[in-house]
Design an enzyme around this catalytic site. Structure first.
Site, PDB file in Angstrom:
ATOM      1  CE1 TYR A   1      -3.265   2.851   0.512  1.00  0.00           C
ATOM      2  CE2 TYR A   1      -2.873   2.763   2.879  1.00  0.00           C
ATOM      3  CZ  TYR A   1      -3.479   3.344   1.790  1.00  0.00           C
ATOM      4  OH  TYR A   1      -4.314   4.437   1.962  1.00  0.00           O
TER       5      TYR A   1
ATOM      6  CG  ASP B   1      -3.924   2.063  -3.405  1.00  0.00           C
ATOM      7  OD1 ASP B   1      -3.488   2.692  -4.391  1.00  0.00           O
ATOM      8  OD2 ASP B   1      -4.653   2.582  -2.530  1.00  0.00           O
TER       9      ASP B   1
END
Length: 248
Positions: free
Chosen positions: A105, A144
């Site tokens: 992330y 992400d």
């Protein structure tokens, strides 16, 4: 082998919004999550047949990554040696027989770009980490990545240029990663396809498909010939992101 990645924007909320049904339907061999925002004792979803690996942030209710895997990895590494980001639970590395799987992330630079300098440091150190892994085995990176790489990856490129997630600096770092020997699997397989993986909750953005492609499967060039397909499951709800997938 099917791999799936999803920024669930809080696993406890996503569980209530259909995550268990999606995982059962997609039958992924490995399921990676970002922005889990929970500790293990707060998660009441333990799918049968999966090993579970959670890396929560030290700050409660923030960030965090997790992996469900049908096959027990040969090794698991939490973080990559940079305390600023490791304290936020931003990456897990699972070693399998033929490759490393890294889910991450990537830090958001924030609306005012106040974390841009830190993000640049993350990009440089994380790329060095991936290249070090690659000396032993090919690497699959998913998660992400908090950047829309090219204009095709964002609904309104002109008005968003310079904003968080679409700064020249962030985009250049992604270009550098690819130039170092990695492949953006979805874009390589679908060079002209406009698909997004994140939509703002504001202004009916998802209804109107005003989105950004922020979620990726990136692989070592040596592994790309084994890639069968790269997916964006944009019909799946439960978060402001949708899942993405890779079949190898």
């Amino acid at each position: 082998m099917r791999l799936v990645s999803w920024n669930v924007a809080g696993i406890r909320a996503c569980i209530k919004k259909g995550l268990p049904d999606f995982l059962a339907k997609i039958d992924a061999d490995v399921f990676c999550m970002q922005e889990v925002k929970a500790e293990m004792n707060q998660i009441d979803f333990h799918p049968e047949g999966y090993k579970e690996y959670l890396y929560p942030a030290k700050r409660k209710g923030y960030s965090g990554t997790m992996i469900y895997s049908k096959t027990e990895p040969q090794s698991i590494q939490y973080g990559y040696g940079e305390s600023e980001y490791d304290d936020e639970g931003r990456s897990i590395t699972a070693e399998f027989k033929d490759f490393y799987l890294v889910t991450t992330y990537v830090p958001n630079v924030k609306r005012d770009l106040s974390r841009l300098e830190s993000r640049m440091h993350f990009e440089d150190t994380f790329k060095a980490y991936l290249k070090k892994l690659e000396e032993k085995k090919p690497v699959i990176l998913c998660g992400d990545l908090n950047v829309a790489h090219n204009e095709i990856d964002i609904y309104n490129a002109r008005s968003n240029r310079g904003h968080a997630g679409f700064t020249d600096e962030e985009r250049a770092k992604f270009t550098d990663l690819l130039a170092s020997g990695f492949v953006d699997t979805f874009r390589k397989l679908h060079p002209d396809t406009v698909r997004y993986s994140w939509w703002s909750y504001i202004g009916h953005a998802r209804d109107n498909n005003v989105g950004w492609r922020l979620d990726y499967f990136v692989v070592s060039e040596s592994l790309f010939p084994k890639v069968k397909e790269s997916y964006i499951y944009d019909d799946v709800f439960g978060s402001d992101h949708c899942p993405v997938g890779l079949e190898i």
